[in-house]
Design an enzyme around this catalytic site. Structure first.
Site, PDB file in Angstrom:
ATOM      1  N   GLN A   1      -3.474   1.412  -8.598  1.00  0.00           N
ATOM      2  CA  GLN A   1      -4.479   0.398  -8.900  1.00  0.00           C
ATOM      3  C   GLN A   1      -5.176  -0.025  -7.611  1.00  0.00           C
ATOM      4  O   GLN A   1      -4.519  -0.416  -6.650  1.00  0.00           O
ATOM      5  CB  GLN A   1      -3.818  -0.815  -9.558  1.00  0.00           C
ATOM      6  CG  GLN A   1      -4.797  -1.945  -9.864  1.00  0.00           C
ATOM      7  CD  GLN A   1      -4.118  -3.102 -10.583  1.00  0.00           C
ATOM      8  OE1 GLN A   1      -3.987  -3.085 -11.786  1.00  0.00           O
ATOM      9  NE2 GLN A   1      -3.681  -4.081  -9.826  1.00  0.00           N
TER      10      GLN A   1
ATOM     11  N   GLU B   1      -0.391  -5.949 -29.425  1.00  0.00           N
ATOM     12  CA  GLU B   1       0.369  -5.989 -28.189  1.00  0.00           C
ATOM     13  C   GLU B   1       1.809  -5.545 -28.387  1.00  0.00           C
ATOM     14  O   GLU B   1       2.345  -5.559 -29.477  1.00  0.00           O
ATOM     15  CB  GLU B   1       0.329  -7.405 -27.608  1.00  0.00           C
ATOM     16  CG  GLU B   1      -1.069  -7.809 -27.157  1.00  0.00           C
ATOM     17  CD  GLU B   1      -1.046  -9.118 -26.408  1.00  0.00           C
ATOM     18  OE1 GLU B   1       0.061  -9.621 -26.108  1.00  0.00           O
ATOM     19  OE2 GLU B   1      -2.121  -9.651 -26.122  1.00  0.00           O
TER      20      GLU B   1
ATOM     21  N   SER C   1       0.500   0.113  -4.729  1.00  0.00           N
ATOM     22  CA  SER C   1       1.752   0.852  -4.855  1.00  0.00           C
ATOM     23  C   SER C   1       1.456   2.289  -5.271  1.00  0.00           C
ATOM     24  O   SER C   1       0.524   2.548  -6.039  1.00  0.00           O
ATOM     25  CB  SER C   1       2.662   0.201  -5.894  1.00  0.00           C
ATOM     26  OG  SER C   1       2.934  -1.132  -5.550  1.00  0.00           O
TER      27      SER C   1
ATOM     28  N   SER D   1      -6.986  -5.279  -5.597  1.00  0.00           N
ATOM     29  CA  SER D   1      -6.902  -6.302  -4.551  1.00  0.00           C
ATOM     30  C   SER D   1      -7.546  -5.825  -3.254  1.00  0.00           C
ATOM     31  O   SER D   1      -7.533  -4.631  -2.920  1.00  0.00           O
ATOM     32  CB  SER D   1      -5.445  -6.668  -4.291  1.00  0.00           C
ATOM     33  OG  SER D   1      -4.864  -7.275  -5.420  1.00  0.00           O
TER      34      SER D   1
END
Length: 680
Positions: free
Chosen positions: A424, A542, A459, A427
């Protein structure tokens, strides 16, 4: 949210709360402030007519024939309105004796008589009728009239009496905590200081969010103690499980109610310190319950002792027969998967849809809550463990919901099979939780986009095949509108991945530099400018899952250390860690049960991360502390080593949990605004 989960329980709570609010309870309490002989007979007569305290007494004896959980729901609702008149003692006495009446209850041999000043009869601590003398007395709780034993009473205690008393008192503690939370939040929305509602101040927002966390923990523990008792009474339960649930409630509920009541006064400020405001009456009830129902440390010590022998809370979910049509096929499929070689099980999970049953077909089953629970149960029974999708668990749902058919064909199945590893790229050094302020820019070029910027805390970026990446495509619109969601090939030219060494000494994170990285148009998800919306996406159907009976890595390690023997202080600390970990699991169970009942998630699903982080961080610290000064001469820290080295690594590593995925402080802001409705 109240203790009750089913529609019937919620209706019972709502109707009783409305009824209780009509009784003028607070006015009656204030009018009788100094009168030790006040029995609140008018209020008791109304409660008796409603059958409030006899809900769980058998119909054959004149009761309502309900469960102990039903009784707990009722007492919580009445405690919310602070109804006096000895309802708690009457409910306990009715359950112990099997006959509805107005009872006091001796809580321990020679100890106080709960509601003795309002009682017709007294149940002794051993379950017999009290033989002796006691006198009514005023205490800190102005809404109650308890008793002091003068002579006589029981010489021994009966566990059923104690557990029944704690179970129902925990329900009252939940009602008190709920009123205090609602009152504080309501005040914070309207009270203005410096021209703004005080609820918009972060300090107040965080305080209210912490009250919410504690209130949810109190409610979950009270619900579980009552549920375990109800299951036991049905002939299907386990006395050991009820005992464990009761000790969790004793360790959590009474201290928790006091903390929420104190915080309520704090939010109210000066008005909360006045005698005229009702807040102190609830604080008094909470303090009295804590004093009456035993030490939280004693309950925690019992939890440690039980955990050392292998006891864990196992909540059995009644699916109401909805599982019967599907369970045989699911069980057979789970057995077939379990019989395969380990390296073939993942593909079988993908083929059956059991890896992600909540995802839409053909990648999942679009399974409802009941089906998801049954699949979980049968895979666990067969010994099949699902592989962790890690970042793919975030990337693929976005592609499923917002991507093109080509993107779904290209990415979904290979990701499920583990053929593609994702990272990802959200950030940035200057935008952590504030993703809207990101600066990585994407410039339009022929056939796609050119991305330049820096990402951090990524990560597995060093071995990822693909990344989900947010970049700014339009600098001239409001921040949230100018962001686009890209799928980035991590082998592309212009990508530089540099490891970041963390406090553990290892480099699990990375910073990623993007220098004119080309991303073709077919790797844009949805439309340019949709990135902020997509970053927050979840599938409508979900994931629902049952909590494990395990307590978590560090709590289990603390229990292991307790087997060698600890001092009383350390033993209690381990028990408190067991209680908190158990409550975290209960929050998940309650969320699942709401889904099965057709309801959306309640507040417990939102505070679960906050409490879960607290549990993991505090328990990992506890494990290290239990081993004394050996840490001072530890040597190299190795997470794969046995013993203290691995424990220290875990303690250091869990510090990331209150940062990753949204800092605890930001999440409390979110909880304050989105759940409690506090102003921004």
């Amino acid at each position: 949210m109240s203790i009750g989960i089913t529609d019937e329980q919620e209706e019972l709570a709502a109707s009783l709360r409305k009824w209780a609010a009509s009784l003028g309870a607070i006015e009656a309490i204030r009018a009788a402030e100094d009168r030790v002989d006040e029995r609140f007979d008018d209020i008791w007569a109304a409660a008796d007519e409603m059958g409030v305290t006899a809900i769980a007494v058998p119909e054959s004896a004149g009761g309502g024939g309900g469960t102990l959980l039903d009784q707990a729901v009722a007492l919580e609702a009445c405690a919310y309105e602070l109804v006096p008149g000895g309802l708690l003692g009457a409910a306990i006495g009715g359950l112990v004796s099997g006959q509805p009446d107005r009872y006091g209850v001796e809580l321990r041999p020679g100890g106080p008589v709960l509601d003795g000043g309002t009682s017709e009869d007294v149940i002794a601590a051993d379950g017999s009728f009290f033989e002796g003398r006691f006198e009514a007395a005023l205490g800190v709780d102005l809404s109650a009239r308890h008793g002091r034993v003068i002579e006589g009473g029981a010489q021994t205690a009966d566990e059923r009496v104690r557990r029944t008393a704690v179970t129902l008192a925990a329900a009252e503690a939940s009602g008190v905590a709920r009123w205090c939370l609602d009152t504080a939040v309501g005040y914070a929305k309207v009270r203005e200081q410096f021209g703004k509602p005080i609820g918009s101040f972060q300090a107040i927002k965080h305080l209210c969010a912490e009250m919410l966390e504690t209130a949810e923990a109190v409610t979950a523990a009270a619900w579980d103690a009552a549920s375990a008792a109800a299951v036991l009474d049905s002939g299907q339960g386990d006395d050991e499980q009820w005992a464990f649930a009761v000790d969790v409630a004793a360790a959590v509920c009474f201290e928790g109610a006091v903390e929420v009541a104190k915080s309520c006064v704090q939010v109210l400020g000066g008005i909360g310190f006045t005698f005229e405001h009702d807040a102190h009456l609830y604080l008094r009830r909470a303090v009295s319950l804590r004093a009456l129902f035993g030490s939280a440390d004693e309950a925690a010590a019992r939890l440690t002792a039980a955990a050392v022998t292998g006891v864990r809370r196992r909540v059995d979910v009644d699916l109401g027969g909805l599982d019967e049509p599907i369970r045989p096929d699911v069980r057979a499929a789970a057995k077939r998967i379990a019989a395969l070689p380990a390296e073939e099980q993942r593909a079988a999970l993908v083929e059956t849809g059991y890896l992600t049953p909540h995802w839409p077909a053909p990648y999942g089953l679009a399974a409802d809550a009941v089906t998801q629970v049954v699949i979980d149960q049968e895979l666990a029974r067969a010994g099949v463990t699902r592989p962790d999708l890690v970042i793919a668990g975030w990337a693929v749902p976005t592609i499923l919901q917002h991507g093109t058919d080509e993107q779904r064909d290209r990415f979904v199945r290979p990701s499920l099979l583990g053929e593609l590893v994702w990272c990802q790229l959200f950030s940035e050094p200057g935008s952590g939780s504030d993703l809207a302020s990101l600066r990585t820019k994407a410039t339009r070029v022929e056939g796609g986009w050119s991305l330049s910027g820096q990402k951090v805390w990524s990560s597995v970026a060093e071995r990822a095949d693909w990344a989900i990446c947010l970049a700014r495509t339009d600098p001239d619109v409001p921040q949230h509108q100018g962001i686009t969601y890209f799928l980035v090939d991590m082998t592309s030219a212009g990508i530089d991945v540099r490891p970041l060494r963390e406090i553990t000494g290892e480099a699990l994170f990375n910073e990623v530099f993007l220098d004119d990285v080309f991303v073709p148009d077919e790797c844009v998800v949805a439309e340019p400018g949709d990135g902020w919306r997509l970053a927050r996406t979840t599938l409508a159907n979900e994931r629902v899952a049952m909590a494990s009976a395990r307590l978590g890595k560090s709590v289990e390690r603390a229990v292991d250390l307790a087997t060698a023997g600890l001092g009383p202080v350390e033993t209690a600390r381990v028990g408190h860690a067991v209680a908190l970990a158990t409550v975290c699991g209960l929050l998940g169970v309650r969320t699942t049960l709401r889904a099965i009942s057709g309801h959306g998630p309640g507040a417990e699903s939102s505070v679960a991360k906050l409490l879960g982080v607290r549990s993991r961080q505090s328990s990992s610290e506890l494990v290290v502390e239990l081993q004394g000064d050996a840490i001072a001469a530890l040597g190299a820290i190795d997470r794969f080593a046995d013993g203290l080295s691995a424990d220290v690594w875990e303690m250091l590593n869990t510090r990331c949990l209150s940062i990753a995925g949204g800092t605890t402080q930001i999440l409390r802001n979110v909880a304050g605004e989105r759940i409690l409705g506090l102003p921004r």
